[in-house]
Motif scaffolding. Structure first.
Motif, PDB file in Angstrom:
ATOM      1  N   SER A   1      52.444  34.396  38.210  1.00 61.04           N
ATOM      2  CA  SER A   1      51.077  33.888  38.101  1.00 61.04           C
ATOM      3  C   SER A   1      50.266  34.751  37.133  1.00 61.04           C
ATOM      4  CB  SER A   1      50.410  33.854  39.477  1.00 61.04           C
ATOM      5  OG  SER A   1      50.301  35.161  40.007  1.00 61.04           O
TER       6      SER A   1
ATOM      7  N   ASP B   1      47.534  36.269  37.414  1.00 61.48           N
ATOM      8  CA  ASP B   1      46.983  37.491  37.996  1.00 61.48           C
ATOM      9  C   ASP B   1      48.064  38.449  38.481  1.00 61.48           C
ATOM     10  OD1 ASP B   1      47.949  36.286  40.305  1.00 61.48           O
ATOM     11  OD2 ASP B   1      46.001  36.159  41.296  1.00 61.48           O
TER      12      ASP B   1
ATOM     13  N   ALA C   1      50.023  38.186  41.011  1.00 63.55           N
ATOM     14  CA  ALA C   1      50.111  38.285  42.463  1.00 63.55           C
ATOM     15  C   ALA C   1      51.254  37.476  43.067  1.00 63.55           C
ATOM     16  CB  ALA C   1      48.795  37.839  43.100  1.00 63.55           C
TER      17      ALA C   1
ATOM     18  N   ASP D   1      44.207  29.556  36.476  1.00 61.10           N
ATOM     19  CA  ASP D   1      43.607  30.264  37.613  1.00 61.10           C
ATOM     20  C   ASP D   1      44.635  30.675  38.666  1.00 61.10           C
ATOM     21  OD1 ASP D   1      44.223  27.872  38.916  1.00 61.10           O
ATOM     22  OD2 ASP D   1      42.138  27.337  39.328  1.00 61.10           O
ATOM     23  N   GLY D   2      45.907  30.304  38.457  1.00 59.13           N
ATOM     24  CA  GLY D   2      46.972  30.676  39.373  1.00 59.13           C
ATOM     25  C   GLY D   2      46.987  29.929  40.683  1.00 59.13           C
TER      26      GLY D   2
END
Length: 195
Positions: free
Chosen positions: A5, A7, A9, A48-49
């Motif tokens: 992802s 970010d 995470a 935005d994942g």
């Protein structure tokens, strides 16, 4: 087929028979499957994942990272990768073309890029930061030394070769803001500064 992802995470990967998507938070010890994704391949994350896009044979769909309903994004024959734009649209490689699929699932009539004479196909698109251009690999006859990594502007479709003899190019942002183009040639991974 493993993707991380934006970010950092989560990761999503394809596994099983029939294939399906599994998601794992990197702060958790195990992965869980995303129900309803049987037959899925080639996952990709939304900016935005929160969504995972994937191929379903002749089409592409999305599912929330938390699971839930499968949402069709559009029909794509000969799927060869996709990238999500910040506006919610998806640029998908359809074999010999790159096409944008808008949020309601209707493909644009005009291709963003089309394979030229002697080119086998276009694949692994990535919308670059700022959303004005897309990076992709052009498959040419012969070995990987004949492949090129190109950039096409989304406004007018102008194409420029940035690497000769490379495949699977990806832009990676760096902490200093410069960014690098990472690509493969045979079994070697290369990274070069990229603007």
């Amino acid at each position: 087929s493993v993707v991380i992802s934006p970010d950092g995470a989560r990761l999503v990967y394809v596994s099983g028979t029939p294939s399906r998507l599994f998601i794992r938070r990197l702060d958790q010890p195990g992965a869980v499957d995303l129900p309803g994704t049987q037959g899925a391949s080639s996952p990709f994350f939304s900016p935005d994942g929160q969504w995972v896009g994937f191929s379903t044979g002749r089409g592409i769909s999305k599912i929330s990272v938390d699971g839930g309903a499968i949402v069709p994004l559009g029909d794509v024959a000969a799927f060869r990768g996709a990238s999500w734009d910040g506006d919610g649209s998806v640029v998908a490689a359809t074999g010999r073309e790159l096409r944008r699929t808008v949020t309601n699932g209707a493909p644009e009539a005009l291709a963003l890029a089309v394979a030229g004479d002697g080119e086998i196909g276009l694949y692994r698109p990535q919308i670059l930061p700022g959303g004005t251009a897309v990076l992709f690999t052009v498959d040419n006859p012969g070995d990987v030394n004949q492949s090129t990594i190109q950039v096409s502007t989304l406004a007018d479709g102008q194409r420029k070769t940035v690497i000769r003899g490379g495949a699977s190019g990806r832009y990676l942002a760096t902490a200093d803001g410069a960014g690098h183009l990472v690509y493969v040639n045979r079994s070697t991974l290369f990274a070069v500064p990229f603007d």
